[in-house]
Each structure stands twice: as structure tokens, then as C-alpha cells.
Design a protein around this motif. Structure first.
Motif, PDB file in Angstrom:
ATOM      1  N   ARG A 222       0.805  -1.090  -0.016  1.00 20.74           N
ATOM      2  CA  ARG A 222       0.094   0.075   0.024  1.00 20.74           C
ATOM      3  C   ARG A 222       0.775   1.264  -0.223  1.00 20.74           C
ATOM      4  O   ARG A 222       0.611   2.032  -1.012  1.00 20.74           O
ATOM      5  CB  ARG A 222      -1.067  -0.166   1.202  1.00 20.74           C
ATOM      6  CG  ARG A 222      -1.946   1.212   0.975  1.00 20.74           C
ATOM      7  CD  ARG A 222      -2.743   0.973   2.469  1.00 20.74           C
ATOM      8  NE  ARG A 222      -1.988   0.994   3.852  1.00 20.74           N
ATOM      9  CZ  ARG A 222      -1.440   2.333   4.421  1.00 20.74           C
ATOM     10  NH1 ARG A 222      -1.806   3.405   3.964  1.00 20.74           N
ATOM     11  NH2 ARG A 222      -0.965   2.010   5.380  1.00 20.74           N
ATOM     12  N   TYR A 243      -2.943  14.676  -0.530  1.00 18.02           N
ATOM     13  CA  TYR A 243      -3.121  13.325   0.029  1.00 18.02           C
ATOM     14  C   TYR A 243      -3.418  12.490  -1.359  1.00 18.02           C
ATOM     15  O   TYR A 243      -3.951  12.800  -2.453  1.00 18.02           O
ATOM     16  CB  TYR A 243      -4.024  13.073   0.833  1.00 18.02           C
ATOM     17  CG  TYR A 243      -5.603  13.476   0.803  1.00 18.02           C
ATOM     18  CD1 TYR A 243      -6.297  12.519  -0.154  1.00 18.02           C
ATOM     19  CD2 TYR A 243      -6.037  14.586   1.048  1.00 18.02           C
ATOM     20  CE1 TYR A 243      -7.661  12.770  -0.150  1.00 18.02           C
ATOM     21  CE2 TYR A 243      -7.416  14.995   0.622  1.00 18.02           C
ATOM     22  CZ  TYR A 243      -8.128  14.036  -0.036  1.00 18.02           C
ATOM     23  OH  TYR A 243      -9.413  14.343  -0.436  1.00 18.02           O
ATOM     24  N   GLU A 245      -4.696   8.441  -0.753  1.00 16.82           N
ATOM     25  CA  GLU A 245      -5.005   7.663   0.634  1.00 16.82           C
ATOM     26  C   GLU A 245      -5.903   6.184  -0.041  1.00 16.82           C
ATOM     27  O   GLU A 245      -6.983   6.611  -0.743  1.00 16.82           O
ATOM     28  CB  GLU A 245      -5.473   8.111   1.816  1.00 16.82           C
ATOM     29  CG  GLU A 245      -4.205   9.057   2.312  1.00 16.82           C
ATOM     30  CD  GLU A 245      -4.871   9.364   3.916  1.00 16.82           C
ATOM     31  OE1 GLU A 245      -5.420   8.256   4.534  1.00 16.82           O
ATOM     32  OE2 GLU A 245      -4.263  10.456   4.516  1.00 16.82           O
ATOM     33  N   ARG A 247      -8.877   3.848   1.357  1.00 21.32           N
ATOM     34  CA  ARG A 247      -9.622   3.757   2.209  1.00 21.32           C
ATOM     35  C   ARG A 247     -10.773   2.533   2.087  1.00 21.32           C
ATOM     36  O   ARG A 247     -11.181   2.240   0.781  1.00 21.32           O
ATOM     37  CB  ARG A 247     -10.493   5.017   2.720  1.00 21.32           C
ATOM     38  CG  ARG A 247      -9.411   6.237   3.219  1.00 21.32           C
ATOM     39  CD  ARG A 247      -9.015   5.960   4.414  1.00 21.32           C
ATOM     40  NE  ARG A 247      -8.244   6.812   5.077  1.00 21.32           N
ATOM     41  CZ  ARG A 247      -8.631   7.924   5.861  1.00 21.32           C
ATOM     42  NH1 ARG A 247      -9.809   7.965   6.435  1.00 21.32           N
ATOM     43  NH2 ARG A 247      -7.759   8.876   6.276  1.00 21.32           N
ATOM     44  N   GLU A 248     -11.505   2.196   3.020  1.00 21.91           N
ATOM     45  CA  GLU A 248     -12.594   1.301   2.819  1.00 21.91           C
ATOM     46  C   GLU A 248     -13.715   1.879   2.235  1.00 21.91           C
ATOM     47  O   GLU A 248     -14.090   3.125   2.657  1.00 21.91           O
ATOM     48  CB  GLU A 248     -12.874   0.587   4.419  1.00 21.91           C
ATOM     49  CG  GLU A 248     -11.924  -0.373   4.713  1.00 21.91           C
ATOM     50  CD  GLU A 248     -12.356  -1.062   6.010  1.00 21.91           C
ATOM     51  OE1 GLU A 248     -13.687  -1.023   6.106  1.00 21.91           O
ATOM     52  OE2 GLU A 248     -11.453  -1.962   6.752  1.00 21.91           O
ATOM     53  N   PRO A 254      -8.836   2.857   7.228  1.00 20.29           N
ATOM     54  CA  PRO A 254      -7.805   2.702   6.426  1.00 20.29           C
ATOM     55  C   PRO A 254      -8.123   1.390   5.849  1.00 20.29           C
ATOM     56  O   PRO A 254      -8.550   0.457   6.098  1.00 20.29           O
ATOM     57  CB  PRO A 254      -6.610   2.414   7.424  1.00 20.29           C
ATOM     58  CG  PRO A 254      -6.949   3.659   8.500  1.00 20.29           C
ATOM     59  CD  PRO A 254      -8.634   3.498   8.518  1.00 20.29           C
ATOM     60  N   TRP A 255      -7.538   1.232   4.403  1.00 23.97           N
ATOM     61  CA  TRP A 255      -8.086   0.213   3.639  1.00 23.97           C
ATOM     62  C   TRP A 255      -7.012  -1.142   3.949  1.00 23.97           C
ATOM     63  O   TRP A 255      -6.168  -0.915   4.216  1.00 23.97           O
ATOM     64  CB  TRP A 255      -8.004   0.401   2.160  1.00 23.97           C
ATOM     65  CG  TRP A 255      -8.193  -0.755   1.167  1.00 23.97           C
ATOM     66  CD1 TRP A 255      -9.319  -1.304   0.840  1.00 23.97           C
ATOM     67  CD2 TRP A 255      -7.243  -1.299   0.321  1.00 23.97           C
ATOM     68  NE1 TRP A 255      -9.360  -2.177   0.059  1.00 23.97           N
ATOM     69  CE2 TRP A 255      -7.882  -2.404  -0.384  1.00 23.97           C
ATOM     70  CE3 TRP A 255      -5.800  -1.226   0.143  1.00 23.97           C
ATOM     71  CZ2 TRP A 255      -7.408  -3.246  -1.397  1.00 23.97           C
ATOM     72  CZ3 TRP A 255      -5.210  -2.216  -0.726  1.00 23.97           C
ATOM     73  CH2 TRP A 255      -5.914  -3.088  -1.447  1.00 23.97           C
ATOM     74  N   ARG A 256      -7.908  -2.372   3.867  1.00 27.08           N
ATOM     75  CA  ARG A 256      -7.068  -3.787   3.976  1.00 27.08           C
ATOM     76  C   ARG A 256      -7.535  -4.593   2.581  1.00 27.08           C
ATOM     77  O   ARG A 256      -8.760  -4.212   2.034  1.00 27.08           O
ATOM     78  CB  ARG A 256      -7.693  -4.457   5.124  1.00 27.08           C
ATOM     79  CG  ARG A 256      -7.395  -3.782   6.620  1.00 27.08           C
ATOM     80  CD  ARG A 256      -7.639  -4.661   7.847  1.00 27.08           C
ATOM     81  NE  ARG A 256      -8.706  -5.500   7.452  1.00 27.08           N
ATOM     82  CZ  ARG A 256      -9.345  -6.152   8.523  1.00 27.08           C
ATOM     83  NH1 ARG A 256      -9.316  -5.689   9.762  1.00 27.08           N
ATOM     84  NH2 ARG A 256     -10.343  -7.203   8.063  1.00 27.08           N
TER      85      ARG A 256
END
Length: 283
Positions: A222, A243, A245, A247-248, A254-256
């Protein structure tokens, strides 16, 4: 082709909507700050797919601008906007003054947590309080059954959904796909500030984000993917990147890798700040 009904007071707006309600009609709303473009008109068309009547608000909301931002020079083109709303078949334009929306002694502000954290809030700390307050007022004034917001302002869309959930506002929030020009640049009223050379650079924003989103979907680290996107934006000619970034999709946490995601960015060309976002494809 007739222009929409135009009202500039809350009382007149409520009178018109009450009349539609008595006829058993479903009402949609599209909140805007004017300087309308094809992206806004697409929201009106989507609204009319879900409702019998569409109210479009045109109000440059001062509470979402910081003292250093472009409130005074934000484009205002009411006559042209009304002509465009006629082509989209909007039924009513609500064009309140600042005094109508924020009368003397106004002292209330709504703050939404959750998806407002970070991203835009890191650079525009008062922005979402201003958005939440004016949207809540518009919903209480027009009492729409549904409202349409574009996905270009993705964090704003998530904040409005949170606002309605948390305050039990009976308004269905419909997210509409971002409308882009032939080169992929997201439609925005602020694009009017860009010269020809800057437009060429601006059109790289979406290209770079899509490349980074594909890299993330393919399993790239990431931080590495985001750093590469930052470098690519500067190389393309952007002066500064606020930025990039991941994201979910729903919560903007914060995205996984195992979650649906969105890649969001804000970058500067001269004095113009552009935002965009793309979906991170499923692996």
C-alpha cells in the motif's frame, strides 16, 4: 422548454413541496453550489428516475469555506444554471440568500465524526461541519424523500449518509457515478479556473489513480503504491499533493486488502485544488 420554478425563501419552498405532497408525489433533492455542469445535470436525471419532482438548491455555502479559500471568487452563474436545469427538467430551483439560510443570531453547527476523519478534514478542518449543517437544513426545509450526491466528492457522500443514519433523517441518499470529460477528468465547477496547459495536466490525475488502484488490487504494498502515485502526480506537473490514500468503501477507515476499497486524492495546479477518487478493483 420552461425553466424550473424559482423560490428564494424557505416558506415558499415548503408551500410548493406541500402542494406536491397533497398530490401524492415523491420528491427528490439535488443540493448544489451552482456553476452547474454536466455532472450536476446527471444528478438531476438520476433524481427524476427515483421521484416525481426534483428540487435543486443553488447556494454557495459560506460555512464550508475557510478564510483562505475561494468563497468570493467561486463561480456564480444563476441565469445560465436555470437554463441548464430546464434542459434537465428540474422542477424547482431553491436559491436562498446567506441571510435566509443563516439569519442573524444563527448559532448551531452539526459535526459528523466517522467518515469525516482525515483526508479533506486534514486540510479543511471546518469543511464537513459546514456541509453537514447546510445539508441538514436543506433536508428539513425541503423534506425530500431522496437526495442525490455525486461520487466525485466521495468523502462528502459518506459523511451525508452518516448524518442521515445518526439523526434518523428520513432521506434516502443516492450516490451517482462521477461524470468525466473525454479524457477522464472529473467534472467540477473549479475546472473553470484551469488554463489549457493546466487542463492537460489535470487529466493525468485519474490516469495515475487508476494505475495505483490496479497495483493495489494486484497485491502491491500500500505505501509503495501510494508513494509512486505521489511521485507520478508531481512528475505530471501538479505543484503539490495534499493526499493520496486508500480507504474502505463504506467507512473510510484505512483500507485492507480483503475489503472493498476506494483510492482518494487531492492535488494542486496553481491556485486550483482538484479532488478525485477511483474504486480499488476486487482482487
Amino acid at each position: 422548454m420552461s425553466r424550473p420554478i424559482v423560490v428564494d425563501s424557505v416558506a415558499s419552498l415548503r408551500t410548493q413541496v406541500r402542494g406536491w405532497r397533497r398530490e401524492g408525489l415523491r420528491v427528490a433533492m439535488v443540493p448544489t453550489m451552482g456553476a452547474l455542469h454536466d455532472g450536476h445535470l446527471s444528478l438531476v436525471r438520476i433524481a427524476l428516475e427515483s421521484a416525481d419532482r426534483c428540487v435543486v438548491s443553488i447556494f454557495v455555502n459560506p460555512t464550508q469555506f475557510a478564510p483562505t479559500e475561494d468563497l468570493d471568487k467561486y463561480p456564480r452563474r444563476l441565469a445560465r444554471d436555470l437554463d441548464q436545469l430546464a434542459t434537465a427538467k428540474a422542477d424547482l430551483a431553491f436559491t436562498p440568500t446567506v441571510g435566509e439560510m443563516y439569519p442573524a443570531g444563527f448559532a448551531t453547527r452539526i459535526s459528523v465524526g466517522g467518515p469525516s476523519a482525515g483526508l479533506e478534514s486534514d486540510f479543511r478542518p471546518s469543511f464537513f461541519d459546514g456541509v453537514a449543517t447546510v445539508v441538514a437544513k436543506l433536508f428539513l426545509q425541503a423534506t425530500p424523500d431522496c437526495a442525490v450526491f455525486g461520487e466525485k466528492d466521495y468523502q462528502q457522500l459518506c459523511v451525508v449518509r452518516q448524518l442521515c443514519r445518526d439523526l434518523d433523517l428520513p432521506v434516502e441518499i443516492i450516490g451517482a457515478p462521477t461524470i468525466r470529460d473525454a479524457y477522464g477528468l472529473a467534472m467540477s465547477s473549479r475546472n473553470a479556473y484551469l488554463g489549457a496547459a493546466e487542463l492537460g495536466i489535470a487529466r493525468q490525475l485519474n490516469v495515475i489513480l487508476r494505475k495505483a488502484a490496479l497495483a493495489l488490487a494486484a497485491g502491491s504494498d500500500r505505501i509503495d503504491a501510494i508513494n509512486e502515485a505521489n511521485r507520478s502526480l508531481i512528475t505530471a506537473g501538479f505543484q503539490k499533493v495534499d493526499y493520496v490514500e486508500a480507504r474502505e468503501t463504506q467507512t473510510l477507515a484505512p483500507w485492507r486488502q480483503d475489503r472493498p476499497g476506494r483510492l482518494l486524492a487531492a492535488a494542486w495546479l496553481g491556485n486550483t485544488r482538484l479532488i478525485d477518487n477511483v474504486e480499488i478493483p476486487s482482487a
